[in-house]
Structures are given as C-alpha cells and as structure tokens.
Enzyme design. Structure first.
Site, PDB file in Angstrom:
ATOM      1  CD  GLU A  12       2.013  12.072 -30.432  1.00 22.22           C
ATOM      2  OE1 GLU A  12       1.877  12.300 -31.772  1.00 22.22           O
ATOM      3  OE2 GLU A  12       2.947  12.132 -29.955  1.00 22.22           O
ATOM      4  CG  HIS A  35       4.346  10.221 -33.241  1.00 23.56           C
ATOM      5  ND1 HIS A  35       4.076  11.519 -33.300  1.00 23.56           N
ATOM      6  CD2 HIS A  35       4.892   9.739 -34.433  1.00 23.56           C
ATOM      7  CE1 HIS A  35       4.150  11.990 -34.871  1.00 23.56           C
ATOM      8  NE2 HIS A  35       4.829  10.867 -35.381  1.00 23.56           N
ATOM      9  CB  CYS A  54       7.566  13.272 -35.014  1.00 22.33           C
ATOM     10  SG  CYS A  54       7.630  12.297 -36.427  1.00 22.33           S
TER      11      CYS A  54
END
Length: 206
Positions: free
Chosen positions: A188, A186, A85
């Site tokens: 995650e 992202h 990001c």
C-alpha cells in the site's frame, strides 16, 4: 473484481491505507471485519499488521474464534491469503520481540531482530529497497518496494522463501506456500509496484 475480500481488523494494521490500495488495484468487494463468522463466506483474506509481533499476535488471538475461522478458511478451505508486514510475520512459529510469543505456525520459522555490525546499516530497515524473487514464487516480480521493520522472518524451510531483500544481510521479503503468501514490504506504500502486486493477488487462483 467481484470476489468477497476480508480485510482483518484486529486493531493492529493500517487498514484504511490497505483498503484504499486494494480498491485502487481493482477490488470492489473489500470489507473490513473483526467478525469470525464473516470469514466463512469470503473468497480472499488479507491480514495487515503494524507494530510489535507480540502485541499483534495477542490482539488477533483476543478475538474469540478468529484464529479458528482463519485456519478453517485458509488452511482447510484453500482461499488465497495475503499477510502484510507483521501480518506476514504472524505466520511464523515464534516471535522474540519483547519476549517469546507464539504465532500462527503456518510457515515454520522465528521472527528475530535484524542485526548488523556496520554503523552504515540503520535499524529499523526503512524505505525503498529491492525485491529479489526466488524460483517460481507466485505473484511477485523483481523490483523495489517500501519496507519498515526492525525484525525479520528467519524461515525454517528455505523452499518457503519467495523473495529476499538486502539490508546489511539478506532478509526475507516474502514467503509463500500453496495458497498462503506473505510480504514483509508494504504494497500500500509501494506505489506502482505495490498496486500491480495487489492486482495480481486479486486474480490469483492457487
């Protein structure tokens, strides 16, 4: 996975989510660090980032010796590097969010506001969207990932663009050059797609 992985803590990333995702992807040697001296001995580096470009850049550069340590280990030492990001956006020359700010300058370009003329296109770009791989980009596969950003990386050398996505206009989803990889999405938060991507990063030998 026994590699030593530095997850850089400069007060501008969702560190614990990224840490947990790396562990879920198979990493066992992840350390969260803000110590430049610790960078010298690691095998991989992950730079997360959430927030405004300028604030993140100032926070990173405020850690005495950190940028020099990253330069030495990544650009000269050749260890695999992943920016996430804003951590990807910091690779740029300049960001123009709330003023003009200098980035790391590892991949040429400017981080600019996403613009759209359609009221149907919401800013920031938030939620699931596609990842369209360009050429032989390392580690990436076509799929869907989770995004959250109002600014995008306008890359100077289009050969550095590893993947794109579409949100009103074509936006850069990933950049890559040699041992340096950055993703706008992202991993995650991208469930199976993100974990599989991180697992490939952990095996990457550029």
């Amino acid at each position: 996975m026994t590699d030593k992985i530095a997850l850089i803590d400069y007060g501008a990333g969702n560190l614990h989510s990224v840490h947990n995702a790396l562990k879920a992807a198979g990493a066992t040697g992840v350390s969260i660090t803000s110590d430049p001296d610790a960078i010298a001995g690691v095998d991989r580096i992950v730079l997360p980032g959430v927030g405004a470009f300028g604030a993140c850049c100032d926070a990173l550069m405020a850690i005495d010796g950190m940028v020099d340590a990253l330069e030495q280990r990544v650009r000269h030492g050749g260890v695999p590097f992943l920016g996430i990001c804003v951590g990807m956006q910091l690779l740029a020359d300049i960001g123009v969010e709330h003023g003009t700010h200098h980035g790391l300058g590892w991949i040429g370009g400017t981080v600019e506001a996403i613009e759209t003329v359609s009221p149907d296109i919401k800013i920031p770009h938030m939620g699931w969207n596609d990842v369209q791989v360009r050429g032989d980009a390392p580690l990436l596969e076509n799929g869907e990932a989770y995004y959250l950003h109002g600014y995008h990386f306008d890359v100077t050398d289009k050969a550095d663009i590893a993947a794109t996505t579409r949100h009103g206009e074509t936006l850069v989803a990933a950049v890559a050059r040699n041992n340096i990889l950055g993703v706008q999405f992202h991993p995650e938060k991208s469930q199976r797609y993100g974990l599989e991507f991180l697992a490939r990063f952990l095996e990457w030998r550029p």
